[in-house]
Design an enzyme around this catalytic site. Sequence first.
Site, PDB file in Angstrom:
ATOM      1  N   ARG A  86      45.509 110.615  64.796  1.00 46.23           N
ATOM      2  CA  ARG A  86      45.019 111.329  63.629  1.00 46.23           C
ATOM      3  C   ARG A  86      43.820 112.165  64.048  1.00 46.23           C
ATOM      4  O   ARG A  86      42.973 111.716  64.833  1.00 46.23           O
ATOM      5  CB  ARG A  86      44.608 110.361  62.509  1.00 46.23           C
TER       6      ARG A  86
ATOM      7  N   HIS B  11      51.352 118.870  65.316  1.00 47.76           N
ATOM      8  CA  HIS B  11      51.681 117.542  64.790  1.00 47.76           C
ATOM      9  C   HIS B  11      53.197 117.314  64.815  1.00 47.76           C
ATOM     10  O   HIS B  11      53.833 117.093  63.779  1.00 47.76           O
ATOM     11  CB  HIS B  11      51.137 117.369  63.372  1.00 47.76           C
ATOM     12  N   VAL B  12      53.749 117.346  66.008  1.00 47.06           N
ATOM     13  CA  VAL B  12      55.206 117.276  66.182  1.00 47.06           C
ATOM     14  C   VAL B  12      55.639 116.106  67.052  1.00 47.06           C
ATOM     15  O   VAL B  12      56.750 116.099  67.575  1.00 47.06           O
ATOM     16  CB  VAL B  12      55.742 118.598  66.784  1.00 47.06           C
ATOM     17  N   GLY B  13      54.793 115.083  67.175  1.00 45.74           N
ATOM     18  CA  GLY B  13      55.130 113.967  68.047  1.00 45.74           C
ATOM     19  C   GLY B  13      56.458 113.314  67.727  1.00 45.74           C
ATOM     20  O   GLY B  13      57.195 112.905  68.624  1.00 45.74           O
TER      21      GLY B  13
ATOM     22  N   GLU C 114      44.575 119.582  58.984  1.00 45.92           N
ATOM     23  CA  GLU C 114      45.867 120.237  59.221  1.00 45.92           C
ATOM     24  C   GLU C 114      46.372 120.929  57.957  1.00 45.92           C
ATOM     25  O   GLU C 114      46.196 120.416  56.852  1.00 45.92           O
ATOM     26  CB  GLU C 114      46.888 119.191  59.677  1.00 45.92           C
TER      27      GLU C 114
ATOM     28  N   ASP D 119      47.755 116.952  69.394  1.00 43.38           N
ATOM     29  CA  ASP D 119      48.869 117.164  68.477  1.00 43.38           C
ATOM     30  C   ASP D 119      48.418 117.016  67.029  1.00 43.38           C
ATOM     31  O   ASP D 119      49.197 117.306  66.119  1.00 43.38           O
ATOM     32  CB  ASP D 119      49.992 116.166  68.779  1.00 43.38           C
TER      33      ASP D 119
ATOM     34  N   GLY E  44      48.855  99.332  69.882  1.00 42.07           N
ATOM     35  CA  GLY E  44      50.012  98.871  69.131  1.00 42.07           C
ATOM     36  C   GLY E  44      51.291  99.335  69.798  1.00 42.07           C
ATOM     37  O   GLY E  44      51.346  99.528  71.017  1.00 42.07           O
ATOM     38  N   ARG E  45      52.341  99.516  68.989  1.00 36.08           N
ATOM     39  CA  ARG E  45      53.636  99.908  69.547  1.00 36.08           C
ATOM     40  C   ARG E  45      53.530 101.188  70.383  1.00 36.08           C
ATOM     41  O   ARG E  45      54.029 101.263  71.504  1.00 36.08           O
ATOM     42  CB  ARG E  45      54.649 100.140  68.426  1.00 36.08           C
ATOM     43  N   ILE E  46      52.899 102.210  69.813  1.00 32.36           N
ATOM     44  CA  ILE E  46      52.840 103.501  70.506  1.00 32.36           C
ATOM     45  C   ILE E  46      51.946 103.405  71.736  1.00 32.36           C
ATOM     46  O   ILE E  46      52.297 103.904  72.815  1.00 32.36           O
ATOM     47  CB  ILE E  46      52.369 104.596  69.545  1.00 32.36           C
TER      48      ILE E  46
ATOM     49  N   ILE F 129      47.327 111.895  69.832  1.00 33.31           N
ATOM     50  CA  ILE F 129      48.584 111.958  69.095  1.00 33.31           C
ATOM     51  C   ILE F 129      48.518 111.049  67.871  1.00 33.31           C
ATOM     52  O   ILE F 129      49.541 110.710  67.290  1.00 33.31           O
ATOM     53  CB  ILE F 129      49.800 111.584  69.993  1.00 33.31           C
TER      54      ILE F 129
END
Length: 316
Positions: free
Chosen positions: A235, A282-284, A264, A259, A156-158, A233
């Site tokens: 889940r 988890h700081v992307g 979590e 990440d 997808g976009r990422i 990056i």
Amino acid sequence: MKPEILVLAASPSAAVMEQLDRHFHCYHAWRQPQAERAAFIASVAPGVRAVLTTAAIGVDQALLDQLPVLEMIAINGIGLDAVPLDLTRARRLAVSNTPGVLTDDVADHALTLLLAAARRLPALDRYVRAGCWEDGKPLQPTRALRGKTCGIFGFGRIGQAVAARAAAFGMRTQYFQPRAIVNVATPRAASLLDLAQASDYLVVCAPGTPATRHAINAEVMAALGADGTLVNISRGALVDEAALVAALRDGALGMAALDVFADEPRVPAALRERDNAILTPHVGSLTVETRHAMGQLVVDNLLAHFAGNPLLTPVN
């Protein structure tokens, strides 16, 4: 009268928080001590017309059942796995999230993790801090990226933004997801296993769904191989963490740069202890610019809903 909204998490953007309090009557549950939060929510629930949450926190059926006049759930983030969409559809609730505005920063973080793994940056940092350079202790060379293959699971976009960045470093790119993407130059592998076998680096960008849970299993890691690196990056649930620990320990997989994690903020000690694992919390999307843009999109969706206009980024 201002619409009443339940705010489960704060935005780091002061401008976003000011807008929320200006336009809405906000019940800030996140400000309550954990032991008092449930009672606070129960006390305000009858008038709550919208819930502002995050992709990580989501909402559950118990909360939905407490909110008789709820109209909307505004998610600050893109993940939908913590929101029971079957229930929201049954109640005809509006749901929005914040796609697009975080694409570049998350893709940047994916390449940061990939580069850190390839060039062994954490190990080199420790080497200098421990005085090993001054003592003349030997160093092993790291790996160049040019000519290597970056496989991308989820395009997808990422995923597409990751491919563009990887190509800029001279890497070949491939992707896999069940549905082919038309009009892209990046070739699609026949399967996730084929993608792993062809890749030096496998970047996980697919959404967290029941269908993708533990998609990155022992077989995929073995296909990536002893010289391969897994970057996640997306889940944590997409990766079988027990299999990952075993693969890193036994040499079936070279490195992991992560990440996101299955539970979590709890990260297995067996992962924290691995020198061949790079871990970030988890700081992307955690940049000043992107977190403001995400929060602003939340506000804009809420304003659109209560003005009777279409949502900017609806979840169908």
